[in-house]
Design a protein around this motif. Structure first.
Motif, PDB file in Angstrom:
ATOM      1  N   ALA A  28      28.837  -7.674  13.907  1.00 54.32           N
ATOM      2  CA  ALA A  28      28.350  -9.003  13.519  1.00 54.32           C
ATOM      3  C   ALA A  28      27.401  -9.559  14.577  1.00 54.32           C
ATOM      4  O   ALA A  28      26.328 -10.093  14.255  1.00 54.32           O
ATOM      5  CB  ALA A  28      29.530  -9.948  13.305  1.00 54.32           C
ATOM      6  N   LEU A  29      27.769  -9.436  15.824  1.00 55.67           N
ATOM      7  CA  LEU A  29      26.916  -9.949  16.909  1.00 55.67           C
ATOM      8  C   LEU A  29      25.576  -9.224  16.944  1.00 55.67           C
ATOM      9  O   LEU A  29      24.523  -9.848  17.140  1.00 55.67           O
ATOM     10  CB  LEU A  29      27.634  -9.810  18.251  1.00 55.67           C
ATOM     11  CG  LEU A  29      28.798 -10.771  18.488  1.00 55.67           C
ATOM     12  CD1 LEU A  29      29.589 -10.350  19.719  1.00 55.67           C
ATOM     13  CD2 LEU A  29      28.300 -12.208  18.649  1.00 55.67           C
ATOM     14  N   ASP A  30      25.592  -7.920  16.765  1.00 54.82           N
ATOM     15  CA  ASP A  30      24.341  -7.145  16.770  1.00 54.82           C
ATOM     16  C   ASP A  30      23.444  -7.564  15.596  1.00 54.82           C
ATOM     17  O   ASP A  30      22.233  -7.764  15.769  1.00 54.82           O
ATOM     18  CB  ASP A  30      24.642  -5.649  16.680  1.00 54.82           C
ATOM     19  CG  ASP A  30      25.225  -5.088  17.962  1.00 54.82           C
ATOM     20  OD1 ASP A  30      25.136  -5.775  18.996  1.00 54.82           O
ATOM     21  OD2 ASP A  30      25.784  -3.975  17.931  1.00 54.82           O
ATOM     22  N   ALA A  31      24.039  -7.686  14.420  1.00 56.69           N
ATOM     23  CA  ALA A  31      23.242  -8.025  13.235  1.00 56.69           C
ATOM     24  C   ALA A  31      22.654  -9.424  13.346  1.00 56.69           C
ATOM     25  O   ALA A  31      21.500  -9.661  12.970  1.00 56.69           O
ATOM     26  CB  ALA A  31      24.107  -7.913  11.982  1.00 56.69           C
ATOM     27  N   LEU A  32      23.448 -10.361  13.875  1.00 57.21           N
ATOM     28  CA  LEU A  32      23.022 -11.760  13.937  1.00 57.21           C
ATOM     29  C   LEU A  32      22.113 -12.050  15.127  1.00 57.21           C
ATOM     30  O   LEU A  32      21.636 -13.186  15.272  1.00 57.21           O
ATOM     31  CB  LEU A  32      24.245 -12.681  13.972  1.00 57.21           C
ATOM     32  CG  LEU A  32      25.168 -12.594  12.750  1.00 57.21           C
ATOM     33  CD1 LEU A  32      26.388 -13.501  12.932  1.00 57.21           C
ATOM     34  CD2 LEU A  32      24.424 -12.960  11.470  1.00 57.21           C
ATOM     35  N   SER A  33      21.856 -11.057  15.962  1.00 56.17           N
ATOM     36  CA  SER A  33      20.982 -11.273  17.127  1.00 56.17           C
ATOM     37  C   SER A  33      19.566 -11.658  16.712  1.00 56.17           C
ATOM     38  O   SER A  33      18.805 -12.200  17.519  1.00 56.17           O
ATOM     39  CB  SER A  33      20.947 -10.017  18.004  1.00 56.17           C
ATOM     40  OG  SER A  33      20.364  -8.927  17.297  1.00 56.17           O
ATOM     41  N   ILE A  34      19.202 -11.400  15.457  1.00 57.12           N
ATOM     42  CA  ILE A  34      17.875 -11.761  14.962  1.00 57.12           C
ATOM     43  C   ILE A  34      17.646 -13.271  15.041  1.00 57.12           C
ATOM     44  O   ILE A  34      16.514 -13.752  15.097  1.00 57.12           O
ATOM     45  CB  ILE A  34      17.684 -11.258  13.506  1.00 57.12           C
ATOM     46  CG1 ILE A  34      16.213 -11.332  13.098  1.00 57.12           C
ATOM     47  CG2 ILE A  34      18.566 -12.045  12.530  1.00 57.12           C
ATOM     48  CD1 ILE A  34      15.924 -10.644  11.765  1.00 57.12           C
ATOM     49  N   PHE A  35      18.759 -14.056  15.090  1.00 55.62           N
ATOM     50  CA  PHE A  35      18.646 -15.521  15.130  1.00 55.62           C
ATOM     51  C   PHE A  35      18.473 -16.067  16.545  1.00 55.62           C
ATOM     52  O   PHE A  35      18.326 -17.270  16.721  1.00 55.62           O
ATOM     53  CB  PHE A  35      19.877 -16.160  14.485  1.00 55.62           C
ATOM     54  CG  PHE A  35      20.007 -15.861  13.030  1.00 55.62           C
ATOM     55  CD1 PHE A  35      18.989 -16.156  12.145  1.00 55.62           C
ATOM     56  CD2 PHE A  35      21.162 -15.276  12.534  1.00 55.62           C
ATOM     57  CE1 PHE A  35      19.111 -15.875  10.798  1.00 55.62           C
ATOM     58  CE2 PHE A  35      21.297 -14.999  11.180  1.00 55.62           C
ATOM     59  CZ  PHE A  35      20.264 -15.289  10.309  1.00 55.62           C
ATOM     60  N   GLY A  36      18.505 -15.202  17.546  1.00 61.03           N
ATOM     61  CA  GLY A  36      18.236 -15.648  18.909  1.00 61.03           C
ATOM     62  C   GLY A  36      19.477 -15.785  19.775  1.00 61.03           C
ATOM     63  O   GLY A  36      20.621 -15.787  19.302  1.00 61.03           O
TER      64      GLY A  36
END
Length: 603
Positions: free
Chosen positions: A329-337
């Protein structure tokens, strides 16, 4: 020798680190009791402010501040007690606290029921004078404007007080459903793939439907609906009563129908609802094509309803336990900054999440909280890909709440339910793309593509099917026609056959599906899952191409503008059908990708 039956843990058996920490809201019962007592005292101030709005801008500002102070404390009590109740619906003490909070909420609404009629009596001209006299008052202008837009539907002070005082009575059918569905139903045992006898539950039902063993799927499906069938008349009576309250309230407020009344809360044109149903019906051929793909891949003579969630490729070897899923989840959501990710890490570390299923726990998943609490998440974790998607989905809600709470004043911090599902399903779209981009395994890609198509089926097609059924429920009641279990079963079965097409076997049990859907008690909520998913599809594509800046501004907006306008500023115009048609383009593309991958796997 018989195998031991696997049972759910009791609440006390769940490890503390996997429970949400509600002491961040109230340290103990004394603090809760003090707030309740304080609210009861502050309610008395409301009567002293009555008939003062005409006295000038200062009087209006004092009334607004007083109301939001009392409401803020009341919402905190409500949210806290509802979560206490949901973590174990067998706990009678917590049930009582939640009931007390519901009654308190109704008392607050009744105490301030004079406010909106008095505000309307001022008129636009007087309000503009107030704004000129006091710049601080302009900070409430959007809130006031939305009230003024309801002038044709507000009643006299006495009538408003009567309706507000009855709000807890109107919620009785929903409460009956909740207790019956979560606490009183006793499900049978199911024999799993390994021959173990397992006690069926709401959470395990979804897991069993994903089983590669058709016997397990069928046994779970038939076992669940056999239980619901024993109470179908009770469920029908409860739902009919709930629908009748919607129609009653719409009628007394001079709305043409209940759907108009429900959508007016967020200033959503009924055409948005109607366009959704129309566009989905125009694209049912894609759903029928997807059912045909399942039939071919699973090598079935006919597809039953319990076959619609079975994996059509090999299950991922990686176990999606909670620890591994947090990292993904953290890796995928890293796109948000970085700031976004840091807050998600804090959610994991600070126990904002109630992870595991336990006896009596509310089924499903949700994000909850308010301005003065963390944005908590309730899960019923199963070690599968669906639980990972649920985690990311609910984290979308919680991050929406967090950013809104930290960028808006209290009275604009809560966002409309119309935009709520956009944040959650945008996260799901981002996770899907992340998983597809980070694997060369054709089996895994097929699994993820199938999961996306299942999600689209469940969120766009299925929720629109629910929306059609919900509209029919209210039309039927408004026309004075019966809503017995027989009528509900017949209508639902026919609608289900229409949606899934000729390749599906309409199992008789599916006629009872309406009886187990809590969202039918949410007052025209379900259509927003479908519109939200479609809008999220557009936003996810925009984020990947252009970055998250405009999307993060959307998350920070709360209710500072009309929902339609907030989404439009992020780049999606939901007053037009284009966003729906674009979503079906993506569905068709990914359906084609799945067909291509499956063909390669067969060669």
């Amino acid at each position: 020798m018989s195998k031991e039956i696997s049972k759910l843990k009791s609440r006390s058996e769940v490890p503390e680190e996997l429970k949400w920490d509600l002491t961040k809201v109230y340290q103990n019962e004394n603090e809760l009791a003090e707030d309740i007592k304080g609210i009861q005292e502050e309610i008395k101030r409301a009567d002293k402010l009555k008939n003062t709005l005409k006295d000038g801008s200062l009087a209006l500002k004092e009334a607004l501040k007083t109301y939001f102070t009392v409401e803020r404390k009341t919402v905190k009590v409500y949210v806290y007690t509802s979560m206490l109740s949901d973590q174990d619906t067998n706990n009678k003490k917590n049930q009582g606290l939640f009931s007390q909070a519901q009654q308190l909420y109704a008392k607050v609404a009744a105490a301030f029921s004079w406010f909106e009629p008095e505000l309307l009596a001022l008129g636009e001209k007087k309000l503009n004078e107030y704004y000129d006299n006091d710049q601080e008052l302009t900070g409430y202008k959007q809130y006031i404007s939305e009230i003024m837009a309801k002038k044709d539907h507000l009643l006299s002070e006495k009538e408003e007080k009567l309706l507000a005082g009855a709000s807890d009575i109107f919620s009785t059918p929903e409460n009956i459903f909740g207790i019956l569905n979560n606490a009183d139903l006793k499900f049978p045992t199911v024999t799993d793939e390994k021959g173990n006898k397992v006690e069926l539950s709401h959470g395990l039902y979804g897991k069993f439907l994903e089983s590669g063993n058709r016997r397990v799927r069928k046994e779970a499906f038939q076992g669940l609906y056999k239980t619901y069938g024993q109470f179908e008349n009770t469920f029908a009576t409860s739902l009919a009563a709930h629908v009748h309250t919607h129609n009653f309230q719409a009628s007394v407020r001079n709305y043409p129908d209940a759907v108009s009344a429900a959508l007016s809360t967020n200033n959503i044109p009924v055409a948005v609802y109607d366009t959704l149903v129309e566009r989905v019906n125009n694209h049912l051929d894609l759903l029928h094509r997807y059912v045909e793909v399942r039939k071919e891949v699973l090598n079935l003579d006919s597809v039953h309803m319990y076959d619609l969630y079975a994996p059509i490729t090999k299950l991922p070897e990686e176990k999606y336990n909670y620890k591994n899923s947090k990292k993904i989840a953290l890796d995928a959501l890293s796109i948000f900054g970085e700031d976004y990710v840091q807050t998600v890490k804090n959610a994991f570390a600070s126990r904002w999440i109630d992870v595991l299923e336990n006896t009596g726990k509310r089924s499903g998943a949700y994000s909850s909280g308010m301005f003065d609490t963390p944005p908590y998440i309730l899960l019923n974790w199963q070690d599968n890909l669906e639980s990972l998607f649920t985690l990311v989905h609910e984290m979308g809600h919680s991050m929406h709440s967090y950013l809104s709470n930290h960028n808006q004043p209290y009275h604009y911090s809560d966002y409309s339910i119309f935009v709520a599902e956009i944040a959650s399903t945008t996260n799901e779209n981002i996770l899907t793309q992340y998983l597809l981009d980070n694997s060369d395994d054709l089996q895994f890609k097929a699994y993820v593509l199938n999961h996306y198509l299942d999600g689209f089926k469940g969120t766009v097609y299925r929720q629109t099917q629910f929306a059609e059924f919900e509209r029919w429920l209210h039309d039927q009641d408004k026309a004075g026609l019966p809503l017995t279990s027989q009528e509900l079963n017949n209508k639902y079965a026919n609608l289900n056959e229409h949606y899934y097409g000729p390749a599906i076997t309409n199992d008789p049990e599916i006629a009872l599906e309406w009886s187990r859907i809590p969202h039918f008690y949410y007052n025209f909520y379900v259509y927003q899952y479908a519109t939200g998913f479609a809008a999220a599809s557009a936003l996810a594509g925009k984020i990947v191409k252009e970055g998250p800046a405009s999307y993060l501004e959307f998350l920070k907006s709360g209710s500072s503008a009309l929902p339609i306008d907030i989404v439009k500023q992020a780049g999606v115009d939901m007053t037009k059908p284009n966003y729906l048609d674009d979503a079906f383009v993506v569905f068709e593309q990914r359906l084609g990708e799945l067909e291509d991958v499956l063909a390669k796997l067969q060669n």
